[in-house]
Design an enzyme around this catalytic site. Structure first.
Site, short mmCIF file in Angstrom:
data_model
loop_
_atom_site.label_atom_id
_atom_site.label_comp_id
_atom_site.label_asym_id
_atom_site.label_seq_id
_atom_site.Cartn_x
_atom_site.Cartn_y
_atom_site.Cartn_z
N CYS A 13 98.83 -35.38 -3.40
CA CYS A 13 97.60 -35.42 -1.93
C CYS A 13 96.53 -34.67 -3.31
CB CYS A 13 97.77 -35.11 -0.65
SG CYS A 13 96.41 -34.66 -0.36
N CYS A 69 94.22 -32.92 -1.31
CA CYS A 69 94.35 -31.44 -1.37
C CYS A 69 94.35 -30.41 -1.94
CB CYS A 69 96.45 -31.42 -0.66
SG CYS A 69 96.34 -32.56 0.47
#
Length: 216
Positions: free
Chosen positions: A52, A55
């Site tokens: 991600c 993230c």
């Protein structure tokens, strides 16, 4: 003098390292979550995935916040990999990454991940989480519904790990077995009228008596 200066520098480095690592971000999983997260504990938990991009942007801020939280605060910080812990991802109904939750007394609140480092610290220090609405108890990760959804998430993850050819082979075999069983049952007369109950002393296959018409 040089040795004294070098010693002070080393002491400063060691102190910095110790201070920076005083609050560890724990890695929670499907197997250890219930062991670590007690009912009276306070947690800040991040759901993330290694692939991600968002993230990866939030991660450094989260780690910096962990280092800046005063020791007087009893809050614990953790992160959960949704790929390796599908049960927790399902229990918390995670639909986007990263997702941040505050947990206190098993009361769950979703937290904004756009906060800066100091904002996260102030959020915990000033107990700003009290201004966020608590999740509905019926759909809480700690409810019966949440627990059931967690098991479903684990099952679906295991099912996705099975090779596609095995899934289709098993499905095809089940269909063939059902067709063969149906054919054998039909051949043995399982669906014939011979076993049908007789009503009013007449066989179901007997023709109904026809009323005669009077012809003038």
């Amino acid at each position: 003098m040089k040795f004294l200066t070098l010693g002070l520098v080393l002491l400063s480095v060691i102190t910095t390292v110790l201070c920076a690592s005083k609050r560890e971000i724990l890695e929670l999983t499907d197997s250890n979550f219930d062991t670590f997260v007690g009912e009276s504990d306070e947690w800040l938990v991040e759901f993330y995935a290694p692939w991600c991009g968002a993230c990866k942007q939030f991660g450094p801020r989260y780690e910096a916040a962990a280092k800046s939280i005063p020791d007087s605060l009893p809050v614990k910080l953790a992160k959960i990999d949704v790929d390796s812990s599908p049960g927790l991802a399902s229990k918390f109904f995670v639909t986007r990454l990263p997702t941040l939750f505050h947990i206190k007394n098993h009361e769950v609140r979703q937290v904004d991940t756009k906060m800066k480092v100091q904002d996260i610290v102030n959020f915990l220090k000033n107990q700003e989480w009290e201004n966020i609405e608590i999740w509905n108890g019926y759909f809480s990760p700690f409810s019966i519904v949440g627990t059931g959804v967690g098991y479903i998430g684990i099952f679906m993850k295991k099912l996705s790990n099975i090779p596609a050819w095995m899934v289709w082979t098993g499905l095809g075999g089940t269909i063939v077995l059902m067709i063969v069983s149906f054919g054998i049952a039909a051949q043995n007369g399982a669906f014939s009228d011979e076993d049908a109950p007789v009503t009013a002393g007449k066989s179901p296959s007997s023709p109904r008596p026809q009323k005669s018409r009077k012809v003038d």
